[in-house]
Motif scaffolding. Structure first.
Motif, PDB file in Angstrom:
ATOM      1  N   GLY A  14       0.793  -1.230   0.000  1.00 49.96           N
ATOM      2  CA  GLY A  14       0.000   0.000   0.000  1.00 49.96           C
ATOM      3  C   GLY A  14       0.818   1.268   0.000  1.00 49.96           C
ATOM      4  O   GLY A  14       1.784   1.403  -0.742  1.00 49.96           O
ATOM      5  N   ARG A  15       0.458   2.170   0.959  1.00 53.20           N
ATOM      6  CA  ARG A  15       1.048   3.520   0.888  1.00 53.20           C
ATOM      7  C   ARG A  15       2.539   3.526   1.202  1.00 53.20           C
ATOM      8  O   ARG A  15       3.293   4.378   0.733  1.00 53.20           O
ATOM      9  CB  ARG A  15       0.275   4.473   1.797  1.00 53.20           C
ATOM     10  CG  ARG A  15       0.686   4.403   3.235  1.00 53.20           C
ATOM     11  CD  ARG A  15      -0.202   5.089   4.202  1.00 53.20           C
ATOM     12  NE  ARG A  15      -0.146   4.263   5.407  1.00 53.20           N
ATOM     13  CZ  ARG A  15      -0.736   4.516   6.529  1.00 53.20           C
ATOM     14  NH1 ARG A  15      -1.490   5.582   6.634  1.00 53.20           N
ATOM     15  NH2 ARG A  15      -0.599   3.715   7.551  1.00 53.20           N
ATOM     16  N   GLY A  16       3.005   2.619   2.052  1.00 52.40           N
ATOM     17  CA  GLY A  16       4.446   2.450   2.240  1.00 52.40           C
ATOM     18  C   GLY A  16       5.129   3.452   3.141  1.00 52.40           C
ATOM     19  O   GLY A  16       6.325   3.697   2.996  1.00 52.40           O
ATOM     20  N   SER A  17       4.410   3.989   4.153  1.00 54.80           N
ATOM     21  CA  SER A  17       5.092   4.971   5.004  1.00 54.80           C
ATOM     22  C   SER A  17       6.189   4.315   5.855  1.00 54.80           C
ATOM     23  O   SER A  17       7.218   4.933   6.124  1.00 54.80           O
ATOM     24  CB  SER A  17       4.088   5.730   5.880  1.00 54.80           C
ATOM     25  OG  SER A  17       3.556   4.894   6.878  1.00 54.80           O
ATOM     26  N   ASN A  18       6.008   3.062   6.255  1.00 52.66           N
ATOM     27  CA  ASN A  18       7.085   2.382   6.992  1.00 52.66           C
ATOM     28  C   ASN A  18       8.266   2.086   6.077  1.00 52.66           C
ATOM     29  O   ASN A  18       9.423   2.188   6.500  1.00 52.66           O
ATOM     30  CB  ASN A  18       6.564   1.087   7.633  1.00 52.66           C
ATOM     31  CG  ASN A  18       5.869   1.366   8.950  1.00 52.66           C
ATOM     32  OD1 ASN A  18       6.521   1.724   9.927  1.00 52.66           O
ATOM     33  ND2 ASN A  18       4.551   1.249   8.966  1.00 52.66           N
ATOM     34  N   MET A  19       7.975   1.728   4.841  1.00 50.55           N
ATOM     35  CA  MET A  19       9.046   1.529   3.855  1.00 50.55           C
ATOM     36  C   MET A  19       9.863   2.809   3.735  1.00 50.55           C
ATOM     37  O   MET A  19      11.098   2.792   3.722  1.00 50.55           O
ATOM     38  CB  MET A  19       8.404   1.128   2.526  1.00 50.55           C
ATOM     39  CG  MET A  19       9.332   1.030   1.346  1.00 50.55           C
ATOM     40  SD  MET A  19       9.501   2.576   0.437  1.00 50.55           S
ATOM     41  CE  MET A  19       7.873   2.807  -0.254  1.00 50.55           C
ATOM     42  N   ALA A  91       6.409  -4.434   5.139  1.00 46.80           N
ATOM     43  CA  ALA A  91       5.945  -3.130   5.618  1.00 46.80           C
ATOM     44  C   ALA A  91       4.557  -2.882   5.034  1.00 46.80           C
ATOM     45  O   ALA A  91       4.411  -2.340   3.949  1.00 46.80           O
ATOM     46  CB  ALA A  91       6.932  -2.035   5.197  1.00 46.80           C
ATOM     47  N   GLY A  92       3.552  -3.348   5.773  1.00 41.48           N
ATOM     48  CA  GLY A  92       2.189  -3.236   5.260  1.00 41.48           C
ATOM     49  C   GLY A  92       1.975  -4.191   4.099  1.00 41.48           C
ATOM     50  O   GLY A  92       1.229  -3.901   3.169  1.00 41.48           O
ATOM     51  N   PRO A 114       0.794  -3.029  14.010  1.00 38.30           N
ATOM     52  CA  PRO A 114       0.405  -1.867  14.821  1.00 38.30           C
ATOM     53  C   PRO A 114      -0.342  -2.194  16.109  1.00 38.30           C
ATOM     54  O   PRO A 114      -1.414  -1.649  16.373  1.00 38.30           O
ATOM     55  CB  PRO A 114      -0.455  -1.049  13.851  1.00 38.30           C
ATOM     56  CG  PRO A 114      -1.067  -2.058  12.955  1.00 38.30           C
ATOM     57  CD  PRO A 114      -0.091  -3.199  12.839  1.00 38.30           C
ATOM     58  N   LEU A 175       1.445   5.061  14.472  1.00 32.44           N
ATOM     59  CA  LEU A 175       2.216   5.075  13.216  1.00 32.44           C
ATOM     60  C   LEU A 175       3.510   5.864  13.373  1.00 32.44           C
ATOM     61  O   LEU A 175       4.557   5.459  12.867  1.00 32.44           O
ATOM     62  CB  LEU A 175       1.364   5.646  12.073  1.00 32.44           C
ATOM     63  CG  LEU A 175       1.969   5.491  10.666  1.00 32.44           C
ATOM     64  CD1 LEU A 175       2.106   4.012  10.259  1.00 32.44           C
ATOM     65  CD2 LEU A 175       1.137   6.234   9.621  1.00 32.44           C
ATOM     66  N   GLU A 178       5.821   3.655  14.958  1.00 34.69           N
ATOM     67  CA  GLU A 178       6.285   2.633  14.007  1.00 34.69           C
ATOM     68  C   GLU A 178       7.458   3.153  13.193  1.00 34.69           C
ATOM     69  O   GLU A 178       8.444   2.443  12.956  1.00 34.69           O
ATOM     70  CB  GLU A 178       5.160   2.248  13.033  1.00 34.69           C
ATOM     71  CG  GLU A 178       3.998   1.519  13.666  1.00 34.69           C
ATOM     72  CD  GLU A 178       2.964   1.083  12.624  1.00 34.69           C
ATOM     73  OE1 GLU A 178       3.344   0.540  11.584  1.00 34.69           O
ATOM     74  OE2 GLU A 178       1.755   1.295  12.871  1.00 34.69           O
TER      75      GLU A 178
HETATM   76  C1  GRF Z   1       1.235  -0.161   9.331  1.00 37.32           C
HETATM   77  O1  GRF Z   1       0.417   0.274  10.386  1.00 37.32           O
HETATM   78  C2  GRF Z   1       1.869  -1.475   9.667  1.00 37.32           C
HETATM   79  O2  GRF Z   1       2.132  -1.650  11.024  1.00 37.32           O
HETATM   80  C3  GRF Z   1       0.832  -2.470   9.224  1.00 37.32           C
HETATM   81  O3  GRF Z   1       0.265  -1.925   8.074  1.00 37.32           O
HETATM   82  C4  GRF Z   1       0.428  -0.500   8.088  1.00 37.32           C
HETATM   83  C5  GRF Z   1       1.139  -0.150   6.836  1.00 37.32           C
HETATM   84  O4  GRF Z   1       1.277   1.229   6.662  1.00 37.32           O
HETATM   85  N1  GRF Z   1       1.408  -3.771   9.043  1.00 37.32           N
HETATM   86  P1  GRF Z   1       2.320   1.799   5.631  1.00 37.32           P
HETATM   87  O5  GRF Z   1       1.991   1.179   4.283  1.00 37.32           O
HETATM   88  O6  GRF Z   1       3.687   1.388   6.100  1.00 37.32           O
HETATM   89  O7  GRF Z   1       2.124   3.270   5.633  1.00 37.32           O
END
Ligand code: GRF
Length: 219
Positions: A14-19, A91-92, A114, A175, A178
């Motif tokens: 998805g959006r990949g903010s953790n990436m 990551a998501g 999360p 988040l 995270e």
């Molecule tokens: C995060 O909350 C992560 O912990 C969960 O999915 C979400 C992904 O968000 N596994 P993002 O794509 O990293 O923004």
């Protein structure tokens, strides 16, 4: 002498903010991992465009194009091999892995979830936390196992749950934790400071923080 950086692939859906937080952390000269690829199982994942714009090698492996989970994972395995990934960071990434794939990456594939595991597995973790009435929430980085959100815990971060929180306000607070926790956990793994024995993680030379999070704050 500087240590070689560990080639790391990030899997997103998805959006990949953790990436993004991993990519940004890995830019530091002393960071022990190098992000060699961002792979998505969904062509429309917004994170893929961002990773591309940063000059990172990207790949879409659409799970819908494969008849079986095994066939999808074979293609994924090929891609990981091509970029010489030694660590995989989910990551998501919204696919469950088969036991055979998990076994291959037993101590080299991590995920961020999360909630403070083992509480609130699965989806809608912030709704689950609010429904349970807990006063502390947070996030967990763990090794991936075939059972969802069940692997050995590497690191956790806690945040308060405030009166009046909604899933959105609590989710935003978690988040941002995270985004700090995941790069720190990948740093531990890539620098060789983690071992896993009997499904428990041991960390060498951990920086201890004995501060207590009170929620609500005590007067
Ligand atoms: C995060 O909350 C992560 O912990 C969960 O999915 C979400 C992904 O968000 N596994 P993002 O794509 O990293 O923004």
């Amino acid at each position: 002498m500087t240590q070689p950086k560990i080639p790391t692939a990030i899997l997103i859906s998805g959006r990949g903010s953790n990436m993004m937080s991993l990519v940004e952390a890995a830019r530091a000269a002393d960071y022990p991992a190098e992000i060699v690829a961002v792979i998505s199982n969904r062509p429309e994942a917004a994170g893929i465009a961002w990773a591309k714009s940063q000059g990172i090698s990207t790949r879409v492996i659409d799970h819908k194009a494969f008849k079986t989970r095994e066939a999808f994972e074979a293609e994924l395995d090929k891609a990981l091999h091509e970029v010489k990934a030694e660590i995989v960071a989910l990551a998501g990434f919204m696919r469950l892995m088969t036991p055979a794939f998990v076994a291959k990456w037993q101590t080299r594939m991590i995920n961020i979830h999360p909630s403070l595991l083992p509480n609130f597995k699965g989806l809608h973790t912030h709704e689950q936390a609010l429904a349970a009435g807990v006063k502390v929430a947070g996030c967990t980085v763990h090794f991936v196992r075939a059972e969802m959100d069940a692997g050995p815990i590497i690191a956790q971060a806690a945040v308060p749950v405030l009166s009046g929180d909604t899933a959105e306000t609590l989710g935003a607070r978690v988040l941002s934790a995270e985004h700090r926790l995941y790069p720190a956990a990948l740093r531990l793994l890539a620098s060789g400071r983690i071992t896993c024995k009997n499904e428990k993680v041991h960390i060498y030379q951990e920086a201890n923080d004995s501060s207590v999070l009170f929620s609500p704050k005590v007067e």
